[in-house]
Structures are given as C-alpha cells and as structure tokens.
Design an enzyme around this catalytic site. Structure first.
Site, PDB file in Angstrom:
ATOM      1  N   SER A  43      89.413  42.303   4.870  1.00  0.00           N
ATOM      2  CA  SER A  43      89.084  40.973   5.268  1.00  0.00           C
ATOM      3  C   SER A  43      87.861  40.427   4.546  1.00  0.00           C
ATOM      4  O   SER A  43      87.734  39.213   4.148  1.00  0.00           O
ATOM      5  CB  SER A  43      89.081  40.550   6.634  1.00  0.00           C
ATOM      6  OG  SER A  43      88.069  41.671   7.388  1.00  0.00           O
ATOM      7  N   GLU A  44      86.822  41.551   4.592  1.00  0.00           N
ATOM      8  CA  GLU A  44      85.455  41.227   3.611  1.00  0.00           C
ATOM      9  C   GLU A  44      84.932  42.402   3.036  1.00  0.00           C
ATOM     10  O   GLU A  44      85.096  43.423   3.599  1.00  0.00           O
ATOM     11  CB  GLU A  44      84.442  40.687   4.423  1.00  0.00           C
ATOM     12  CG  GLU A  44      84.525  38.991   4.786  1.00  0.00           C
ATOM     13  CD  GLU A  44      85.163  38.947   6.168  1.00  0.00           C
ATOM     14  OE1 GLU A  44      85.409  37.798   6.572  1.00  0.00           O
ATOM     15  OE2 GLU A  44      85.413  39.819   6.967  1.00  0.00           O
ATOM     16  N   THR A  45      84.293  42.240   1.693  1.00  0.00           N
ATOM     17  CA  THR A  45      83.607  43.219   1.136  1.00  0.00           C
ATOM     18  C   THR A  45      81.944  42.673   1.090  1.00  0.00           C
ATOM     19  O   THR A  45      82.287  41.415   0.683  1.00  0.00           O
ATOM     20  CB  THR A  45      84.154  43.697  -0.141  1.00  0.00           C
ATOM     21  OG1 THR A  45      85.620  44.063  -0.023  1.00  0.00           O
ATOM     22  CG2 THR A  45      83.347  44.568  -1.100  1.00  0.00           C
ATOM     23  N   HIS A  71      80.757  41.917  10.604  1.00  0.00           N
ATOM     24  CA  HIS A  71      81.259  43.122  10.696  1.00  0.00           C
ATOM     25  C   HIS A  71      80.973  44.010   9.321  1.00  0.00           C
ATOM     26  O   HIS A  71      80.380  45.127   9.221  1.00  0.00           O
ATOM     27  CB  HIS A  71      82.761  43.281  10.988  1.00  0.00           C
ATOM     28  CG  HIS A  71      83.661  43.174   9.711  1.00  0.00           C
ATOM     29  ND1 HIS A  71      84.197  41.779   9.357  1.00  0.00           N
ATOM     30  CD2 HIS A  71      84.127  43.864   8.866  1.00  0.00           C
ATOM     31  CE1 HIS A  71      84.887  42.000   8.226  1.00  0.00           C
ATOM     32  NE2 HIS A  71      84.796  43.217   8.037  1.00  0.00           N
ATOM     33  N   TRP A 202      92.738  33.403  10.617  1.00  0.00           N
ATOM     34  CA  TRP A 202      92.210  32.666   9.565  1.00  0.00           C
ATOM     35  C   TRP A 202      92.998  32.832   8.204  1.00  0.00           C
ATOM     36  O   TRP A 202      92.226  33.251   7.054  1.00  0.00           O
ATOM     37  CB  TRP A 202      90.539  33.179   9.262  1.00  0.00           C
ATOM     38  CG  TRP A 202      90.473  34.438   9.004  1.00  0.00           C
ATOM     39  CD1 TRP A 202      91.088  35.713   9.132  1.00  0.00           C
ATOM     40  CD2 TRP A 202      89.400  34.619   7.880  1.00  0.00           C
ATOM     41  NE1 TRP A 202      90.425  36.638   8.441  1.00  0.00           N
ATOM     42  CE2 TRP A 202      89.394  36.205   7.914  1.00  0.00           C
ATOM     43  CE3 TRP A 202      88.278  34.119   7.313  1.00  0.00           C
ATOM     44  CZ2 TRP A 202      88.623  36.866   6.893  1.00  0.00           C
ATOM     45  CZ3 TRP A 202      87.518  34.793   6.271  1.00  0.00           C
ATOM     46  CH2 TRP A 202      87.670  36.163   6.305  1.00  0.00           C
TER      47      TRP A 202
END
Length: 271
Positions: A43-45, A71, A202
């Site tokens: 979901s994120e890096t 996170h 999202w």
C-alpha cells in the site's frame, strides 16, 4: 539500493501492514520511486535519506505519491534503529515539511510516533453519497464526518461485528464519489481490550483496503477521544491482517501512536 519489507503495527510476523522501505544512496526521480512502489506492490513504500540531523521521507502507493503514511514511517524508523543509523529519536520531514518524530520506547520493543492530531468535521448523513453507502454495504449509520488533511470521509456504524463483515464492491465504490482519498469506517469496540475499531478503504489512490493505517488514526484519535472523553485509547484495525495501536492525545495538538514492527526481508534493489 538497500530495500526492506517491514510489517508495521504488528506484534508478530505476517500481521499488521507491510511496507517497503528504501534507503536512498542517490537521488531518484518521482517516476523511479513510483515504479519501485508499484513493483513492490504494498500500500505504501517509503524512501528516505538524511539531510543534516533530519531524515527526509516520501511515500508512494502503487499509483501515486502520498503526503503522510504512519505505517511506512514506523517501518522506516524500525530499520534505521535496527541498522544503528539512528539512536533514541528520529525526526522525519515529509513533503509538506511536517515534523514526524519517532522514538524508541524505553520499556518495550515498541516505537512511539508523534504526529499532528487532526479533526473530523461533522457532516449530515445526507451529505454522504447513497451510492457510497450501498457500495460499502452499510444500511445504518450512527455518525458521519470528513477530515480534510487526509481527505477522507468518516462513517461510524453501530457494530464492530458489522464492521468486520463488510465486503465492499470496490468498482462501485470508486464510481460513487470523486475527489477523495479514502473512507474510514469505524465502530465502538465490544472487546474489553479496545476502545474502538476501524477499517480504511482507499481504492481511489491506493489499494482497496489498507491493513493498518497510522494516518487515519490522526483523526480517529480526536474523534473517539472526544466521544469517549479519553486521552488514551486502544485501537484495533480489523482488516484481514489486523493491527493494534496504542494512542495518546496530548496538549500540544499532537497524537502519539505506539506500535511494534517486524522486519521481514532485507535485500538490494537494482536500478
């Protein structure tokens, strides 16, 4: 480039929210960072490098840059502490020049993040698109609101059992509204150890559902703190992977998010 996978807000491996962490040894273009985030698929890096006494940090989902990610900040701090590149306290600066402070807990393996505490603006239920509620599978609503900083709707429902059982139609959800980043669905917990539970959807800018969302708790902390008249709260994000957060609101309009992180993989990303 040294690259890591870390499970954040996870008391054990294969729980919480996995994030990619990239320690930059040279500048990368936005396109390169977006391609790396898409390749890793989380979901994120997070991408970070040190400038003076501060670590600059940027976050990318597989589709676009994200201003704030709890996170991935936790994951990055875990790596910097583990590699002994920092000790005690780390100050990150995001693209909006917000100071994101992370420090090691003196009595446990947990990390404490100090983020801005955001507010939820009340909204009438009628202002929430009916098509969105239908796509989420929600028929009864307790309360609704909007947070401008994270650009997200807030929908409180009356049961954490209903919350856990939601199976949104994400194609219809994306079509139901535009110009938002996500929707936080939340309910008071019926479990002794938690005050409230939540899920964050999202599909507009990230993945369909974020397993554990630090940024969402920057406004759910104030929302539930006011409702429950508490400054310390325990939260469960009841996604499939699940995540635990200890929350403390303080007098300087910030929120402390406490959680654990598990390092899962270390490697080299070849560009």
């Amino acid at each position: 480039m040294q690259t890591y996978i870390v499970d954040s807000f996870a008391p054990q491996k294969f729980k919480g929210n996995p994030a990619g962490v990239c320690l930059l040894d040279k500048p990368l273009t936005d396109t390169q960072m977006l391609n790396i985030a898409n390749e890793l698929g989380f979901s994120e890096t997070a991408f970070t490098h040190k400038v003076g006494e501060v670590y600059k940090i940027r976050f990318f989902s597989p589709s676009q840059e994200i201003d704030l990610c709890g996170h991935a900040t936790l994951a990055t701090a875990k790596i910097l502490f583990h590699k002994k590149l920092a000790a005690g306290i780390i100050h990150f600066k995001n693209t909006n020049h917000v100071d994101l402070m992370v420090k090691q807990d003196k009595t446990s393996s947990k990390l404490l993040m100090e983020f801005p505490a955001y507010q939820v603006k009340p909204m009438a239920v009628s202002e929430i698109p009916t098509a969105m509620l239908q796509a989420l599978g929600i028929s009864e609503v307790v309360n609704t609101g909007f947070n401008k900083e994270i650009n997200s709707f807030v929908i409180e429902i009356d049961s954490c059992e209903k919350l856990a059982s939601l199976t949104p139609d994400f194609e219809k959800l994306v079509q139901s509204v535009t110009n938002i980043d996500g929707v936080a669905v939340t309910a008071i917990s019926d479990k002794f150890e938690y005050d409230f539970e939540s899920r964050y959807f999202w599909p507009w800018v990230g993945t369909n559902e974020d397993p554990v969302t630090g940024a969402m708790h920057t406004f759910l902390a104030t929302y539930w703190g006011e409702k429950l008249n508490k400054t310390e709260l325990n939260a469960l994000q009841c996604s499939a992977r699940g995540g635990l957060l200890q929350i403390a609101l303080n007098e300087k309009s910030t929120v402390i998010l406490k959680g654990e992180a598990q390092i899962m993989l270390e490697g080299v990303f070849y560009l």
